[in-house]
Design a protein around this motif. Sequence first.
Motif, PDB file in Angstrom:
ATOM      1  N   ALA A  97       0.851  -1.189   0.000  1.00  0.00           N
ATOM      2  CA  ALA A  97       0.000   0.000   0.000  1.00  0.00           C
ATOM      3  C   ALA A  97       0.883   1.233   0.000  1.00  0.00           C
ATOM      4  CB  ALA A  97      -0.912   0.002   1.219  1.00  0.00           C
ATOM      5  N   ILE A  98       0.399   2.278  -0.661  1.00  0.00           N
ATOM      6  CA  ILE A  98       1.096   3.563  -0.656  1.00  0.00           C
ATOM      7  C   ILE A  98       0.442   4.445   0.396  1.00  0.00           C
ATOM      8  CG2 ILE A  98       1.750   5.589  -1.995  1.00  0.00           C
ATOM      9  CD1 ILE A  98       1.430   3.858  -4.512  1.00  0.00           C
ATOM     10  N   GLU A  99       1.220   4.867   1.365  1.00  0.00           N
ATOM     11  CA  GLU A  99       0.720   5.812   2.367  1.00  0.00           C
ATOM     12  C   GLU A  99       1.255   7.190   2.007  1.00  0.00           C
ATOM     13  OE1 GLU A  99      -0.027   5.896   7.148  1.00  0.00           O
ATOM     14  OE2 GLU A  99       1.915   5.176   6.451  1.00  0.00           O
ATOM     15  N   GLY A 100       0.394   7.999   1.425  1.00  0.00           N
ATOM     16  CA  GLY A 100       0.825   9.297   0.930  1.00  0.00           C
ATOM     17  C   GLY A 100       0.655   9.378  -0.578  1.00  0.00           C
ATOM     18  N   ARG A 101       1.372  10.275  -1.199  1.00  0.00           N
ATOM     19  CA  ARG A 101       1.222  10.523  -2.639  1.00  0.00           C
ATOM     20  C   ARG A 101       1.967   9.477  -3.455  1.00  0.00           C
ATOM     21  NH1 ARG A 101       2.708  15.914  -5.086  1.00  0.00           N
ATOM     22  NH2 ARG A 101       1.417  15.052  -6.762  1.00  0.00           N
ATOM     23  N   GLY A 102       1.442   9.243  -4.658  1.00  0.00           N
ATOM     24  CA  GLY A 102       2.162   8.395  -5.590  1.00  0.00           C
ATOM     25  C   GLY A 102       1.314   7.282  -6.173  1.00  0.00           C
ATOM     26  N   TYR A 103       1.803   6.746  -7.283  1.00  0.00           N
ATOM     27  CA  TYR A 103       1.179   5.614  -7.959  1.00  0.00           C
ATOM     28  C   TYR A 103       2.265   4.599  -8.308  1.00  0.00           C
ATOM     29  CZ  TYR A 103      -2.881   8.645  -8.737  1.00  0.00           C
ATOM     30  OH  TYR A 103      -3.969   9.479  -8.558  1.00  0.00           O
ATOM     31  N   PHE A 104       1.878   3.318  -8.305  1.00  0.00           N
ATOM     32  CA  PHE A 104       2.749   2.306  -8.882  1.00  0.00           C
ATOM     33  C   PHE A 104       2.676   2.439 -10.404  1.00  0.00           C
ATOM     34  CE2 PHE A 104       1.302   0.234  -4.883  1.00  0.00           C
ATOM     35  CZ  PHE A 104       2.541   0.066  -4.274  1.00  0.00           C
ATOM     36  N   ARG A 105       3.796   2.219 -11.066  1.00  0.00           N
ATOM     37  CA  ARG A 105       3.813   2.228 -12.534  1.00  0.00           C
ATOM     38  C   ARG A 105       3.916   0.792 -13.033  1.00  0.00           C
ATOM     39  NH1 ARG A 105       8.544   5.515 -15.161  1.00  0.00           N
ATOM     40  NH2 ARG A 105       9.718   3.722 -14.374  1.00  0.00           N
ATOM     41  N   VAL A 106       3.078   0.432 -13.990  1.00  0.00           N
ATOM     42  CA  VAL A 106       3.093  -0.909 -14.560  1.00  0.00           C
ATOM     43  C   VAL A 106       3.193  -0.800 -16.072  1.00  0.00           C
ATOM     44  CG1 VAL A 106       1.744  -1.866 -12.646  1.00  0.00           C
ATOM     45  CG2 VAL A 106       0.576  -1.087 -14.726  1.00  0.00           C
ATOM     46  N   THR A 107       3.666  -1.871 -16.690  1.00  0.00           N
ATOM     47  CA  THR A 107       3.831  -1.909 -18.143  1.00  0.00           C
ATOM     48  C   THR A 107       2.710  -2.728 -18.757  1.00  0.00           C
ATOM     49  OG1 THR A 107       6.237  -1.799 -17.856  1.00  0.00           O
ATOM     50  CG2 THR A 107       5.405  -2.439 -20.031  1.00  0.00           C
ATOM     51  N   LEU A 108       1.985  -2.124 -19.688  1.00  0.00           N
ATOM     52  CA  LEU A 108       0.899  -2.800 -20.373  1.00  0.00           C
ATOM     53  C   LEU A 108       1.449  -3.675 -21.501  1.00  0.00           C
ATOM     54  CD1 LEU A 108      -1.593   0.204 -20.645  1.00  0.00           C
ATOM     55  CD2 LEU A 108      -1.560  -1.606 -18.922  1.00  0.00           C
ATOM     56  N   PRO A 109       0.654  -4.625 -22.009  1.00  0.00           N
ATOM     57  CA  PRO A 109       1.121  -5.462 -23.122  1.00  0.00           C
ATOM     58  C   PRO A 109       1.547  -4.654 -24.340  1.00  0.00           C
ATOM     59  CG  PRO A 109      -0.854  -6.398 -22.142  1.00  0.00           C
ATOM     60  CD  PRO A 109      -0.654  -5.070 -21.492  1.00  0.00           C
ATOM     61  N   SER A 110       0.985  -3.450 -24.520  1.00  0.00           N
ATOM     62  CA  SER A 110       1.350  -2.591 -25.649  1.00  0.00           C
ATOM     63  C   SER A 110       2.714  -1.942 -25.467  1.00  0.00           C
ATOM     64  CB  SER A 110       0.285  -1.501 -25.829  1.00  0.00           C
ATOM     65  OG  SER A 110       0.256  -0.655 -24.688  1.00  0.00           O
ATOM     66  N   GLY A 111       3.280  -2.055 -24.246  1.00  0.00           N
ATOM     67  CA  GLY A 111       4.536  -1.392 -23.945  1.00  0.00           C
ATOM     68  C   GLY A 111       4.353  -0.032 -23.308  1.00  0.00           C
ATOM     69  N   GLU A 112       3.115   0.475 -23.285  1.00  0.00           N
ATOM     70  CA  GLU A 112       2.840   1.756 -22.656  1.00  0.00           C
ATOM     71  C   GLU A 112       2.730   1.583 -21.146  1.00  0.00           C
ATOM     72  OE1 GLU A 112       0.326   3.975 -26.196  1.00  0.00           O
ATOM     73  OE2 GLU A 112      -0.758   2.809 -24.700  1.00  0.00           O
ATOM     74  N   TYR A 113       2.828   2.688 -20.435  1.00  0.00           N
ATOM     75  CA  TYR A 113       2.752   2.659 -18.981  1.00  0.00           C
ATOM     76  C   TYR A 113       1.336   2.984 -18.503  1.00  0.00           C
ATOM     77  CZ  TYR A 113       7.872   2.732 -18.933  1.00  0.00           C
ATOM     78  OH  TYR A 113       9.197   2.439 -19.118  1.00  0.00           O
ATOM     79  N   ALA A 114       0.977   2.390 -17.384  1.00  0.00           N
ATOM     80  CA  ALA A 114      -0.255   2.745 -16.683  1.00  0.00           C
ATOM     81  C   ALA A 114       0.093   2.899 -15.208  1.00  0.00           C
ATOM     82  CB  ALA A 114      -1.330   1.681 -16.880  1.00  0.00           C
ATOM     83  N   TYR A 115      -0.817   3.500 -14.450  1.00  0.00           N
ATOM     84  CA  TYR A 115      -0.527   3.852 -13.057  1.00  0.00           C
ATOM     85  C   TYR A 115      -1.681   3.398 -12.174  1.00  0.00           C
ATOM     86  CZ  TYR A 115       2.572   6.653 -15.891  1.00  0.00           C
ATOM     87  OH  TYR A 115       3.488   7.029 -16.825  1.00  0.00           O
ATOM     88  N   THR A 116      -1.341   2.945 -10.969  1.00  0.00           N
ATOM     89  CA  THR A 116      -2.367   2.388 -10.098  1.00  0.00           C
ATOM     90  C   THR A 116      -2.020   2.596  -8.639  1.00  0.00           C
ATOM     91  OG1 THR A 116      -3.598   0.363  -9.560  1.00  0.00           O
ATOM     92  CG2 THR A 116      -1.270   0.096 -10.090  1.00  0.00           C
ATOM     93  N   ARG A 117      -3.057   2.640  -7.794  1.00  0.00           N
ATOM     94  CA  ARG A 117      -2.896   2.629  -6.341  1.00  0.00           C
ATOM     95  C   ARG A 117      -3.160   1.232  -5.784  1.00  0.00           C
ATOM     96  NH1 ARG A 117      -1.163   7.168  -3.220  1.00  0.00           N
ATOM     97  NH2 ARG A 117      -2.538   6.425  -1.572  1.00  0.00           N
ATOM     98  N   ASP A 118      -3.538   0.318  -6.654  1.00  0.00           N
ATOM     99  CA  ASP A 118      -3.836  -1.054  -6.234  1.00  0.00           C
ATOM    100  C   ASP A 118      -2.529  -1.829  -6.122  1.00  0.00           C
ATOM    101  OD1 ASP A 118      -4.698  -3.610  -5.808  1.00  0.00           O
ATOM    102  OD2 ASP A 118      -5.998  -3.719  -7.556  1.00  0.00           O
ATOM    103  N   GLY A 119      -2.120  -2.120  -4.886  1.00  0.00           N
ATOM    104  CA  GLY A 119      -0.854  -2.815  -4.642  1.00  0.00           C
ATOM    105  C   GLY A 119      -1.020  -4.300  -4.404  1.00  0.00           C
ATOM    106  N   THR A 120      -2.034  -4.910  -5.000  1.00  0.00           N
ATOM    107  CA  THR A 120      -2.234  -6.356  -4.873  1.00  0.00           C
ATOM    108  C   THR A 120      -1.359  -7.046  -5.912  1.00  0.00           C
ATOM    109  OG1 THR A 120      -4.528  -5.942  -4.230  1.00  0.00           O
ATOM    110  CG2 THR A 120      -3.942  -8.204  -4.785  1.00  0.00           C
ATOM    111  N   PHE A 121      -0.156  -7.400  -5.508  1.00  0.00           N
ATOM    112  CA  PHE A 121       0.801  -7.994  -6.440  1.00  0.00           C
ATOM    113  C   PHE A 121       1.012  -9.469  -6.149  1.00  0.00           C
ATOM    114  CE2 PHE A 121       2.133  -3.463  -6.296  1.00  0.00           C
ATOM    115  CZ  PHE A 121       1.940  -3.158  -7.630  1.00  0.00           C
TER     116      PHE A 121
END
Length: 262
Positions: A97-121
Amino acid sequence: MMRSLDIAATGMQAQTTNVETISHNIANMTTTGYKRRRAEFQDLIYQDMRRAGTMSSDTGDLVPSGAQVGLGVRTAGIYRINEQGTLEQTGNALDMAIEGRGYFRVTLPSGEYAYTRDGTFSLSNDGTIVTADGYPLSPDISLPNNAENITVDQSGQVQYTLSGQTTAQVAGQIQLVTFQNENGLAAMGQNLFTSTTSSGDPITGTPQSTGFGDIRQGFVEESAVNVVTEITDLITAQRAYEMNSKVITSSDEMLQTLTNLK
């Protein structure tokens, strides 16, 4: 008389949008990392029946206020309320979990980036840390198949030990991303966002550094929806819809009276 029908119709349309937004919040009351939405409205343009500041007589007397009739309401935007959700302990070593500001960055199948607060890894079949949909964290972090005692400190460093050893090995460093305007991010579903011109360019940094939150291992961020607030807002929206409907009914009755006079 017909103007009141049009005005009330815009009010009903606005409250329909309001109810849809509230229902989306309630539907996501258990969605990890979800931020509640709020619909905002603006009044429409006005028609001047008597413009303020015009002269009312030959002596130059000015109209003090004039007479304007508004033409209704429109949806200005639907904003995300980016407040911190409660952290729920899961005990899963790869939940973060992120406590405070910020997003996790993930790589999509297209190679582009997406951002999420969902830390279920979890781990993929090759040991890479991925989201529930299999999108890898960026930068990639991989663990060997005999990794034990996986730890993630508050600054985002991922460590582990190998079976039969006590010396910790570093697997990688989690990076967080922030944006100048978080409301400018475009939601794409799956708890993911993409950057837009409105959000500004992504700003990457290490957790715990200035402007970035901390990482909490073994926790996930719960939805930031307050059910009591949503139900209260839903009742208010329903009553507003009913009142606009009543305006249409009353206007129709007045038009019917005029028709009968003829």
